[in-house]
Design an enzyme around this catalytic site. Sequence first.
Site, short mmCIF file in Angstrom:
data_model
loop_
_atom_site.label_atom_id
_atom_site.label_comp_id
_atom_site.label_asym_id
_atom_site.label_seq_id
_atom_site.Cartn_x
_atom_site.Cartn_y
_atom_site.Cartn_z
CB SER A 8 -7.77 -8.23 -6.75
OG SER A 8 -6.72 -7.38 -6.35
CG ASP A 12 -8.79 -2.08 0.52
OD1 ASP A 12 -8.98 -3.40 -0.08
OD2 ASP A 12 -7.97 -1.24 -0.03
CB SER A 36 -8.32 -11.39 19.79
OG SER A 36 -9.25 -10.51 19.39
CG ASN A 52 -5.82 0.07 -4.66
OD1 ASN A 52 -6.76 0.55 -4.55
ND2 ASN A 52 -5.08 -0.93 -4.01
CG ASN A 194 7.45 -7.07 -1.70
OD1 ASN A 194 8.02 -8.37 -1.76
ND2 ASN A 194 6.22 -7.15 -1.41
CG LEU A 223 14.70 -2.39 -2.68
CD1 LEU A 223 16.03 -1.40 -2.76
CD2 LEU A 223 14.80 -3.47 -2.63
N GLY A 255 2.35 -0.19 -2.98
CA GLY A 255 3.05 -0.72 -4.19
C GLY A 255 2.36 -0.69 -5.31
CG ASP A 256 -1.87 -1.93 -5.44
OD1 ASP A 256 -0.94 -2.65 -5.93
OD2 ASP A 256 -2.60 -2.19 -5.04
#
Length: 322
Positions: A8, A12, A36, A52, A194, A223, A255-256
Site C-alpha cells: 500500500s 496517514d 467517539s 514506509n 507480528n 514481538l 513494523g515496516d
Amino acid sequence: MSIAVSASIATDHLMRFPGRFADVLLADQLDHVSLSFLVDDLQIRRGGVAGNIAYAMGLLNRAPVLVGAVGADFAEYRAWLESHGVDCSAVLTSERAHTARFVCTTDDDMAQIASFYPGAMNEARDISIATLADTREIDLVLVGANDPEAMLRHTAECRELGIAFAADPSQQLARLDGDQSVQLIDGAAYLFTNKYEWGLLLQKTGLSEAEVAQKVGVRVTTLGADGVRVIGADGTEVTVAAVPEIEKVEPTGVGDAFRAGFLIAHTAGLSLERSAQLGSMIAVLVLETMGTQEWSLNKETALQRLADAYGAEAASDIKPLL
C-alpha cells in the site's frame, strides 16, 4: 540485490487519545459499542506499507523499486520518495481515485484503533511483476498489505518467474480466507508477521507451525517490546531484544521499518541475528518520531545505540550498511 516493494501507498491521518482504550471498552457490551474519542492532536503524514519500507531502504542506501497504485494527488509524495533514493517509475497513477487513506488513533498504551480506505490502491491488481521484470533486474519482491487481488497476483507471478519473494500479509490477514493466505505464503523466501498475526495465520490456514515451515524459508515474528524471533530455513532460532527507546511517540510504521532494515541486512549477507538487530534499530527510530517517514539516520548515533544494545562487535558488523 534489487528489491521491489509491492504494498500500500497511503496518506496517514494520525491522532492521539490522552487515555486508555481499555478503560472505555466494556467487555460485556462490545456487540453494540458506540464510542467517539476526543483527540488532542492530528498529524497528516506520508505512509502506507510500501511507502514506509521503500523510504527506509532509501535511507539505507538501497534504491528500492516502489510498486503500487496512487491517485493524482501523489505528486508531492513522489518527489519526497525520489529525493530519498526510491525508484517510483513502476507506480500506477489512477485516473479515478485518490491515494489511499489511513486514519488511526493511538492511546497512552500505544494501542491503536484504525480504519483504511483503499481508494486507488484497488488498481494495484493491474500492475504486473512480469512486465516489471522485463524492464529491469528484480532479485526480491516484498509482497505486503495491499489490494488482495494484487497480493495474490504478485505472489503467483514471483513463483512463476522464479523471483524470490517475502510474504508480509499483515493487516490483510483479517480480509483473506485460509486458502488465499496459503497462496500468499507458499514458496516465500521470508515470512513476516507480528505475534498476533502469526496466531491468526495458523488459525485461518489450519496449518501447524511445522507445516508452515515446509512452505517458507525464513520466518520472522516481531514481538513488540519483547523484540523479535527469527527462525531460519534450517530451523535455527534467534531471539533479538528491542533497542531501548528514548521515548514512545507513535508506533505506526514500526513494523515496516523493521522489515526494511532486516531485508537490507540479510540480502547483503549479514546473519539473521545481525539483520534483526539492524531492523530493530531502524524500528525504534520510527517509534520515537511522529510520522512514519519523518525520521532520519545519524550514523554515529545509530552505531552507538547498536553497541549499547548488542555490543561493539554487532555495531562493527552492521556499520558498512549505515
